[in-house]
Scaffold this motif. Sequence first.
Motif, PDB file in Angstrom:
ATOM      1  N   ILE A 192       0.822  -1.169   0.100  1.00 25.47           N
ATOM      2  CA  ILE A 192      -0.001  -0.033   0.109  1.00 25.47           C
ATOM      3  C   ILE A 192       0.754   1.381   0.129  1.00 25.47           C
ATOM      4  O   ILE A 192       2.248   1.027   0.051  1.00 25.47           O
ATOM      5  N   SER A 193       0.306   2.422  -0.268  1.00 26.44           N
ATOM      6  CA  SER A 193       0.985   3.799  -0.169  1.00 26.44           C
ATOM      7  C   SER A 193       1.367   4.076   1.215  1.00 26.44           C
ATOM      8  O   SER A 193       0.792   3.507   2.267  1.00 26.44           O
ATOM      9  N   PHE A 194       1.922   5.230   1.263  1.00 27.43           N
ATOM     10  CA  PHE A 194       2.172   5.930   2.478  1.00 27.43           C
ATOM     11  C   PHE A 194       3.019   5.111   3.508  1.00 27.43           C
ATOM     12  O   PHE A 194       2.739   5.033   4.708  1.00 27.43           O
ATOM     13  N   LEU A 195       4.157   4.653   3.048  1.00 28.56           N
ATOM     14  CA  LEU A 195       5.286   3.744   3.782  1.00 28.56           C
ATOM     15  C   LEU A 195       6.202   4.770   4.133  1.00 28.56           C
ATOM     16  O   LEU A 195       6.725   5.607   3.294  1.00 28.56           O
ATOM     17  N   ASN A 196       6.748   4.470   5.321  1.00 28.80           N
ATOM     18  CA  ASN A 196       7.997   5.099   5.724  1.00 28.80           C
ATOM     19  C   ASN A 196       9.153   4.329   5.038  1.00 28.80           C
ATOM     20  O   ASN A 196       9.295   3.146   4.899  1.00 28.80           O
ATOM     21  N   TYR A 197      10.097   5.045   4.499  1.00 27.16           N
ATOM     22  CA  TYR A 197      11.320   4.444   4.253  1.00 27.16           C
ATOM     23  C   TYR A 197      12.303   4.959   5.161  1.00 27.16           C
ATOM     24  O   TYR A 197      12.512   6.256   5.545  1.00 27.16           O
ATOM     25  N   LYS A 198      13.571   4.203   4.944  1.00 25.42           N
ATOM     26  CA  LYS A 198      14.962   4.592   5.844  1.00 25.42           C
ATOM     27  C   LYS A 198      16.006   4.283   5.021  1.00 25.42           C
ATOM     28  O   LYS A 198      16.009   2.824   4.896  1.00 25.42           O
ATOM     29  N   ILE A 199      16.943   5.036   4.600  1.00 28.74           N
ATOM     30  CA  ILE A 199      18.317   4.383   4.121  1.00 28.74           C
ATOM     31  C   ILE A 199      19.233   4.760   5.114  1.00 28.74           C
ATOM     32  O   ILE A 199      19.466   6.020   5.347  1.00 28.74           O
TER      33      ILE A 199
END
Length: 1130
Positions: A652-659
Amino acid sequence: MRKLTLLIFIHLFYSFVFCDIPLTQKNTIDYLKNLYSVPPFENCALPGCDYCSQPLYFLCNEMNLTIIQINLIGNGLNKIDFPESWLFNFDSLIKISLENSIISNQFFQKYPSKNIKLKLNNCVLYQFPPNLYDFTSVTMNDITFDGDIDISYISNLENFEFTYSKSFPMRNYTFTNIFNRITRIPKINITLNNFVNTTIVSDDCTFYLGKFYDDSTNIFISQINCLKFTIIDSHYNSEVKIPTLNSFVVILQFYNINFKLEDNKYFNFSPMSYLMSITFENCNGLIDILNNLRIIVSMDRKYEALKILNCGLTILPSTLFFENFYTISFANNNITGSLPNILEPIDGQKYLTIDLSNNQLSGPIPENYCFHIIDFSFNKLVADLPMCFLCDYSTIEKYIIGNNFTNIVNGIIPKCSGIKYTSKAIFIYYFQSFVSGINLGWPNSLNKILSYPAVELLFVVPNKQLKVLFPSTLTADTLKNNNFSINTRYNFSSTNVSLQVEISPPIVSYILEGPQSNSSITNFEIVGKAFQSSSQFEGVAIYFDNINCKDIKYIPSTLSCTIHSFIKDKIYNVTVRSLSTNLTSEVFRFTFIRTFPTIFEIISPKREGGLVQFKGYYGSFIDYPTLEIGKNPYNVSFFNSTLITSTIGPDISFLNYKISFDSSSNITGIFHYSDDPKYCNFCNEINGGGICNTTIGKCECSNQYQGQTCSIVSQYVSSIIPSSSEGGLATFFGWFGYNSSEYPQVLIGNKNCPLISFNDSVIICQAPPGIGTYDITVNQNSVNYTLKNSYQYYLLNKECPNDCTSKTNGQCNKTTGFCHCFINWYGFDCSIYQNQSPNSPSTNTSIDYNSGNANVTNQETIFQISIYLLLEVDINGQTVKEYKLNNNWVINNNNNNNNNNNSSNNSNDLIYTFVQSIQNNGSCNITYRIEEIKELKNISFAGIDYSVEGGSIKTTISIENYKYSSNLNTLQLQFKSLATTNENNEDYDNECNENETTINENQQQGYITIKKNAKMLMGRFLNRIISDGRSTFISTSVISKDNDSIVVAMNLPHCLNCFIDPDYSVLISPEFKSSCEDTENKKRWLIPVVVVIPIVSISLIVALSYILYRKNIKKAFLRKLKMIDLSNKY
């Protein structure tokens, strides 16, 4: 049937000619008339007296239906007991004035009408009235009463005056505060025997010390919060201790005070951080035993003025003391010694205005006096007069007479040694430059200096420095054709002087890095000036070292450009070259350092998953980072300094990402699939900067911000409350940004308005004295905002148009600026003699539902009034956007024919409401309302009360939520007026009235009179509208005029919501003939009808009155003129 018609006519005739006030009012008037010896009424034969024929005593309303003002004067020796209960029969009173009367407490009980103005002179009260609820203004002079006055009694008033012209009727009354309340009253002017222990909040306070004044109560003065605070000893005539003053006082004045100061005590004004002006006049106790001035001021700030007049000074304070004030007056003292050596202004310092007249000063005149305005008239100076005074002796003479100048023999003034410029003017389009010189003149000399090409000259320092303002019509090409010079003519010395001009190259003030979309595209904003040489932006070339910055866009003072390649972190030499002048700016060294790790762009797959790319700048990291989207870890398939790629699954959309790059460096954000709506990284939403357009993924800024991230403040001024011509508080409403890093500077014309307070929406400053209309400039955070012709000083004594023509035509009311015409004279300047024809034709009004046009017809003549165009214009007067309004209106089917929240409505009035929407998605709504006034109507608009006659048209225009292209832009609303002739009109058998139409304009005073076929249209557009809920000044101008039409523009401020309220009506010319003998057919003329040119000194509405004079209402009309005259005498 004919008899019935005759009876109806006789009844109507009687109603018009004689007043028809209620019987209870007639009985009361009969009683008061005998009690106060009022002169007899007119026409007292059957069926009864005309009770409106003595307007000096009993003033009727305009329809002669009720009494609205009472003015009675009793015998000064034997005061008259006023029968107060009889006043309850008058339900429409607005003003009561009584003199030489005895008044009981019942007089002050509840009245049928509210908001009454009361004036009592030389009257006796049993006690001071505790209830003044029905009054807005109370003026009492020489009142005798028993008891005390509680301060709460007057707290509901807008104005309270309680004074004594002489001491003997004054008693030992006390002001009390039984209810312990804070008193708020806009203006208070009282004679008192004590200061009361309470908080008083007011704009303007004047306190007269009574003959029983208790000096120990001055400890309560510190609780009085008045912006303008004045104490006058009128009756006490004893020593007064130094009071402690409230820190919020801005203007402080003492008159006739004998101060009692203990040894080593001083007036210490240092803690009063808002104080700007100090005045002592006819005061004692200001000097110590060594004759030194006992005043301490802060050395860390500048004050506007210090005036110590006729206070017994014998020596001057130190020169350093003079540097604390812009204006100082020590006139009418007994000061001896030499003139003080005032320092020459340097580095943009303001010159001083000093008055040392009528003293005993002697010695030479310092040369530095050429650079200030110093009045040293009527002293004992015996010396040579410096050359700067001799070059323009006639201008400065009044400041220096009464002395013996050794180089002026037998009244012969030595010849001026010369005038010259010692520097060049630097031309920056529509900007200003500073020029130095010798013997350049005084500020009052400006009307004696001519220039070509025309520029505006303003003095920065007398005789030494001028400010040159280049108009928008002056370009670099014009100066080139004039050999890069401006020819000036100094008429006071018959001297021609050439001012050399140098064209300025572009000037870079600072550079901002804009938001980056990827590592290969870098955006910059360059702030500065001289980027254009005419009203059209001709273009520039921008280089970072040898890298061309392209895609250049320009708004005033700011360039934006883009470099379409990866650039290194380093110091760049930035230059801007003007394509029109081929001049290049000085090198601006700009340090460019990317912040990393930074993501510029995410290229994501659709929701079923796939390849994702994170484009950015990741610096010197070597090891592959870790990637987490949602709660799912993903392997990084490729990594370098500008790109990270991976393959992800569906979600689904509105996912948190972390690099994550290491334990201390990571990037987080919200991840969206490509088929999700597009979002922006930052639009300054928290401060109301803008919102993200998810269709294109870009910020849409509010009117308060601009830039790609809506973070640059778009400051503007929407409305102004000006000071009077004497100077004082000026308030500027608008938008000035949150968390400003520096205090704003406000200029009115070229004069500084010292700051008192400010926040994000209001600036308050202390305006200098002035007359007329000026530009205002707000400088804050290196951004200059200018609003042209927007500050109009309020005149305490207004001029009437044409001075009401003559003393036999009318009388000028200096308070309002309106003429009050005598019998048979009419018009705004009382210059029109009334037509007395009994058969004057009627005027009809019709509204065109399709176009929104209003048509006013009288016989064959049709006047058409319409709203034509709405323009958004930039600071140079160029059109940015244009909206054609005529014929685009949609009538609102839900017309409220009696709904007008700013007027007193009549049930017969017809109201037509038209609407249309403009701009994107119809976000700006324009409402145009036309109202046919069937009978006299009282209207209140922006604090101004006025009446509109029956037969008039009143229009209301509102513009809501307009979105500007730039904060520097304003609006212009254009009206078109068209005159046509209906030759098929059966009333057109009227050839003897045909004549050429004439239009008389007075643009300075803002009046116009138009005659066509013996019909006369009189017009006046007052110069105010409501801008964002506040009344403010505007200007109006004629845009175009031809044989049958005229277009008039109202120049609105930068208002988000504008409210305009004009009205129109007609008058039959004195030359009108009700019937024509044999006459030849004459050519029919068409002429434009114009209803405008604003005035600077009168309030806010357009008032055009069509009044048809009829012989059978002549007496009622004459009585109306008397009523108008009386309303301005009391």
